[in-house]
Design an enzyme around this catalytic site. Sequence first.
Site, PDB file in Angstrom:
ATOM      1  N   LYS A 223      18.235  -0.596  -4.626  1.00 54.02           N
ATOM      2  CA  LYS A 223      17.350   0.306  -3.888  1.00 54.02           C
ATOM      3  C   LYS A 223      16.251  -0.483  -3.166  1.00 54.02           C
ATOM      4  O   LYS A 223      15.987  -0.258  -1.983  1.00 54.02           O
ATOM      5  CB  LYS A 223      16.690   1.259  -4.886  1.00 54.02           C
ATOM      6  CG  LYS A 223      16.887   2.717  -4.544  1.00 54.02           C
ATOM      7  CD  LYS A 223      16.254   3.527  -5.627  1.00 54.02           C
ATOM      8  CE  LYS A 223      16.193   4.990  -5.292  1.00 54.02           C
ATOM      9  NZ  LYS A 223      15.759   5.755  -6.460  1.00 54.02           N
ATOM     10  N   CYS A 379     -20.092 -27.454 -24.460  1.00 58.78           N
ATOM     11  CA  CYS A 379     -21.178 -27.196 -23.515  1.00 58.78           C
ATOM     12  C   CYS A 379     -22.291 -26.364 -24.166  1.00 58.78           C
ATOM     13  O   CYS A 379     -23.048 -26.891 -24.959  1.00 58.78           O
ATOM     14  CB  CYS A 379     -20.648 -26.584 -22.232  1.00 58.78           C
ATOM     15  SG  CYS A 379     -21.757 -26.866 -20.844  1.00 58.78           S
ATOM     16  N   HIS A 505     -16.463 -30.092 -20.698  1.00 57.07           N
ATOM     17  CA  HIS A 505     -15.469 -29.048 -21.006  1.00 57.07           C
ATOM     18  C   HIS A 505     -14.069 -29.658 -21.083  1.00 57.07           C
ATOM     19  O   HIS A 505     -13.386 -29.737 -20.057  1.00 57.07           O
ATOM     20  CB  HIS A 505     -15.453 -28.001 -19.893  1.00 57.07           C
ATOM     21  CG  HIS A 505     -16.687 -27.175 -19.812  1.00 57.07           C
ATOM     22  ND1 HIS A 505     -16.786 -25.942 -20.400  1.00 57.07           N
ATOM     23  CD2 HIS A 505     -17.872 -27.400 -19.192  1.00 57.07           C
ATOM     24  CE1 HIS A 505     -17.985 -25.434 -20.147  1.00 57.07           C
ATOM     25  NE2 HIS A 505     -18.665 -26.300 -19.422  1.00 57.07           N
ATOM     26  N   GLU A 507     -11.456 -28.384 -22.124  1.00 53.79           N
ATOM     27  CA  GLU A 507     -10.394 -27.381 -21.890  1.00 53.79           C
ATOM     28  C   GLU A 507      -9.870 -27.398 -20.458  1.00 53.79           C
ATOM     29  O   GLU A 507      -8.729 -27.024 -20.203  1.00 53.79           O
ATOM     30  CB  GLU A 507     -10.890 -25.976 -22.269  1.00 53.79           C
ATOM     31  CG  GLU A 507     -11.937 -25.339 -21.351  1.00 53.79           C
ATOM     32  CD  GLU A 507     -13.382 -25.756 -21.663  1.00 53.79           C
ATOM     33  OE1 GLU A 507     -13.575 -26.798 -22.327  1.00 53.79           O
ATOM     34  OE2 GLU A 507     -14.312 -25.041 -21.229  1.00 53.79           O
TER      35      GLU A 507
HETATM   36  N1  GLN Z   1     -26.231 -22.831 -20.076  1.00 52.66           N
HETATM   37  C1  GLN Z   1     -25.991 -24.199 -20.422  1.00 52.66           C
HETATM   38  C2  GLN Z   1     -26.436 -25.150 -19.322  1.00 52.66           C
HETATM   39  O1  GLN Z   1     -26.625 -24.732 -18.221  1.00 52.66           O
HETATM   40  C3  GLN Z   1     -24.541 -24.421 -20.755  1.00 52.66           C
HETATM   41  C4  GLN Z   1     -23.617 -24.257 -19.597  1.00 52.66           C
HETATM   42  C5  GLN Z   1     -22.178 -24.117 -19.999  1.00 52.66           C
HETATM   43  O2  GLN Z   1     -21.877 -23.855 -21.163  1.00 52.66           O
HETATM   44  N2  GLN Z   1     -21.274 -24.244 -19.062  1.00 52.66           N
HETATM   45  O3  GLN Z   1     -26.571 -26.322 -19.554  1.00 52.66           O
END
Ligand code: GLN
Length: 533
Positions: A223, A379, A505, A507
Amino acid sequence: MKYIIVTGGVISGLGKGITTSSIAKILKVRGLNVTAIKIDPYLNYDAGTMNPYQHGEVFVLDDGGEVDLDLGNYERFLDTNLTFDHNITTGKVYKTVIERERRGEYLGKTVQIIPHITEEIKRRIKKIAIETNADVTIIEIGGTVGDMESMPFLEAARQLWIEEGFRNVLFVHTTLVPMLDVVGEQKTKPTQHSVKELRSLGIQPDIIIGRAKDWLHEDTRRKISLFCNVPYEAVISAPDAKSIYEVPLIFEKQGLGEYIMGKLQLWGENPDWKSWRKFLDNLFNPKDEVTIGIVGKYVHLKDSYISHREALTHVAAKLRTKVNMRWIDSEEVEEKGTSLLEGVHGILIPGGFGSRGSEGKIMAARYARENNIPFLGVCFGFQLAVVEFARNVLGYEDANSTELHPSTSYPVIDLLPEQRGVENLGGTMRLGAQKVIIERGSRAHRIYGKTVIYERHRHRYEVNPEFIEEFEKHGLHFSGKDESGTRMEIFELKDHIFYMGSQFHPEFKSRPLKPSPLHLELVKKALEYKRNQ
Ligand code: GLN
């Protein structure tokens, strides 16, 4: 140079990003050089100033670009590093055009959406194709066909098709095929309508991908083929999958790879899925399981912490361990206490901003430290663990980050010196891949196996160098620093099963076959913790 343009119809949230990533992957395993672009039709210049509840996590690239989370999917599927230019927004396009106009570069002409905005869109797309020397550039157009804001982008795509030649541009349209439960019938009308809409803009899709709970029935495919003017073999099913990483194989099984190669007249190698299949096999056949508690304030939207979720999935496959992720609202920890954390084998505190829920994160960090539970702070999570240590080990009662309490007597986390005087919020944090020097012989050294790493950052605050000596004296050791030695990047706690944090980070650089080393260690230690219970 070949282009594939992916559009979406009916509703948003159909997994267009995964479809795009999966098509890219199918071509990459044939030895082709593939790159991907995300178009976000919103007016924001970039995703950096958006709250995660708007579009999910803000992804960060090596070059510091703060981009849509789909670029994270492209990087993970393609195992490649993209740049800020791979995310095109209405904001970026208009800014360039208006700046050119102000410089007088349009020579007195009336500046219009067609041709000036569409030219700028095409220029940005072609620039990426040329710079990456891609055999195929895949462009995902965000939003749904029919949205007012995506019109200039669809028009630019239509022009690209005329300019580059019919054999060099392919349109893939992703739609929803709902099923009426009572009769079990798959409905094609929404698909027909959205294709009609697309055709009214001058675009005839070459391939239709139908998202449905199950595989598309044969008569559904017939279809769609008939009403949407697409060959039967070009109507592809995208049923619910056990894992997003399974989707490329689901497409491959339906011949999508060969179909695209034929349409675009591309020649490639025999597809090699060995390592990808092995990854899935490990993921789907775990030998053990652990539970990781993730304490954050955006836990109610699944995509807010997508890179952590994916990193833990990559680890799960590597260790053949099912990683149950328990999402814990840090505000709820404040109200109900750390009993919410009972039963977890490891705790992860991801990044974040602002004071809401921060005390709950501090409580979770303390709980992990005092009960010898494996812990990773990333962070903001790193910063709050430092605050917790200052309060409860060093005895600095009102210790805090100046982000949360500007007049604290113990500003153990403070604004980066270069951030003073910064007024604009967009793109002004310490961003992107930065060099981190790891101390030889430390736990971090053992985990990374290197003394120099590059990890991605996104922050304005840091550990206040004034307090380092005190922390070190009490066992909180900073084993990773920037090149100047003044900026703390990693801490590790002595006499604890695993208590680490990173200002960066990890991740963001985790890939299916190369999981983030810190997430990997967290889960390894969680397994050890579980065995010792
Ligand atoms: N608020 C914190 C800073 O500005 C951590 C930032 C975050 O976790 N990406 O340093």
